[in-house]
Design a protein around this motif. Sequence first.
Motif: not given
Length: 781
Positions: A291-299
């Motif tokens: 989830l943290a990695f996908e947060d970074g991708i989305a941001l």
Amino acid sequence: MRVTILGGGPAGLYAAILLKQLQPGHDVQVYERNQAGDTFGWGVVFSDQTLQGLREADEPTATQILDAFNHWDDIAVHVRGQRIVSGGHGFCGIGRQRLLDILQQRCEQLGVALHFGTEAPDDETLQADLIIAADGINSLVRGKYSAHYQPDIDLRQCRFVWLGTTRLFEAFTFDFQETPWGWFQAHAYRYNETHSTFIVEAPDAVWQAAGLEQMDKEQSIAWCEQLFAGVLQGHKLVSNAKHLRGSAQWIRFPRVVCQNWVHRNSRGVPVVLLGDAAHTAHFSIGSGTKLAFEDGIALARALRDTPEHLDQALQRYEAERRVEVLRIQNAARNSTEWFENVQRHMQLQPEQFAYSLLTRSQRISHENLRLRDAAYVAHYERWLAQRSGLQTQQAVPPMFTPLKVRGLSLQNRVVVSPMAQYACRDGLVAEHHLVHLGARAMGGAALVFTEMTAPSPEGRITPGCPGLWSDEQTAAWARIVRYAHEHSGACMALQLGHAGPKGATRVAWEGIDQPLPAAEAWPLLAASPQQYLPGVSDWAHAMTQAQMEQVRQDFVAATRRAHAAGFDWLELHCAHGYLLSSFISPLTNQRTDAYGGSLQNRLRFPLEVFAAMREVWPQSKPMSVRISACDWVAGGTTVEDAVAMAKAFKEAGCDLIDVSSGQVSKAEQPVYGRMWQTPLSERVRNEAGILTIAVGAISEADHVNSIIAAGRADLCAVARPHLAHPAWTLQEAARIGYTQGPGLLWPKPYASAKVQLERDFARQQSQGVAAQERSNRNLGV
């Protein structure tokens, strides 16, 4: 743009990489109070699906991570001396320190400024255009601005300790061990050439009873080594939490949900939460770092697409991620609760226990499991079919296994739910109900319910609702039952209920729950005075003892008529705020006599009615009770109450609990979703030890198969899908490729449609598989 990231764990470092890659001119600074080599975890897990997203976001980082991964497909469940293995799950493990090394090196390559061993400056002193708070599960930034972020932090019930071992597990292994105080479980997986992660977990009460709270770190590790000696095979357990002493290494998982993720500080600089600072998902589904990695991708994507509008980009980031995170958190909640209540599942056979574990989050369904490991599912289907009494070597989908209740045998596990039709005059069913119920009986379901039928004119919800208080009504129902018996393999069930305070309302299309004109209404009864819709509904009056006796007699008379009409099954409606429900819920029962107060007292009248009905209903025929397992309102009934209700009705002779919820108060706040009430059924079934029907957003064969196979219910009630398609059960059999075998009975006049339907679904499936293969080739999978 000047970007400061607070927190140098995987979340902060990966966000830094993506932002610097997005725009090399960005000044990206990362502050981490720990040293670069410090870490307090062991291995990190990703699914194969997550890895594809990493490739697309930053190929060099993904390649390095992939090169360091240990990959496995199998999940092994060890319980009660058995080892059950399912394959095809596609997981990858990497050491947390190795992951941090890769991310740090990539940051340095791109020119990110890393400040380790450095306390982050106060966000209001930073010269930054954007501040990212990736400071973890105990985020100081989130705490500082909690009035704005509005975090909801729920400490879960289990204690766990994160350890390592040199035992190299070739499968993701779950090991369950019973102690005099309760069950402990281990989650173990290999993440590099020398070590595996080994998490030990138990409910807090069990952990305390075992005395672990009083042990120091070395003693508790030795205790765990001894408990799990069988699976460790002589290998030691080790801890790298050097800063923790005594029982402090055993923690409770905090589930974090934030109402808002973006805040502007006093200087007007946006401070955005990312990773565990914004949300957490329990480690049992391995989604924290994902989830943290996908947060970074989305941001990074949001900033790329709207570079001139920072506020708009951050709003887009929050909106996009909130939906996906909520979905994962819902799955994580299901998984968390499963492990918190292992004792509840231990009444299952090891084979079903393992299946329940594999499907615990509801993200993996029966058909999804078949795609992963068809041999495992086929073996399990054969085992379940034989457990249900079938003498066959055929792999039978769980929804098509039989169920015997008292003297009644149901051909499969599908139930047509009670669905109000508002098509009666003076409580009399006629042609509409013959067509409606007759068509659904021919549609393949094993049990077809009538809508709630009143034992008296005053017990109806609306003037269009059916009744069973006269000989004419008995004969009309008998006609329908006789048709179903002659033209289908379905059994017919009558649901009897008294509307009570929710009666004398208009039919649905004229206004749900809206009261009839005074001239057409009738007096309303309830446990205590109430208005269902405050200021709108007519007032219901508290029942006298004489009125309670009359209602009991009415139910008994209707029960006799139900038998005379030929019904196979009888259900008493004690849910949804109707008369008997108004006695059970503390929201609607304020009586001070023997029928109010404790749950035992509130159940007294419903139990009296049920016992009187059971006495005159043939012993060979089943009886069920529909309950609202949870009112979804503070101060209302809870699932713990539901278990107590089920036990009380079971003792009175009830065979099955129809587990619904809510509709007692308009203040309710249920949490909807697919199969959203199934966890209530599972708890009632496995704690009260009684058969259950699961209801609520069950709309596919896959749902039914998953629920029955996992022991979450014994029958599944399908409403709207069966309302839209009378032959839903037959249609779903064709959809999943079940063309012949037990539990599947096509009406002879419709047999010519069977092959065509099966051919159409087979063609659609083959086209879908071909399209997926083309997609995989294009992605390089």
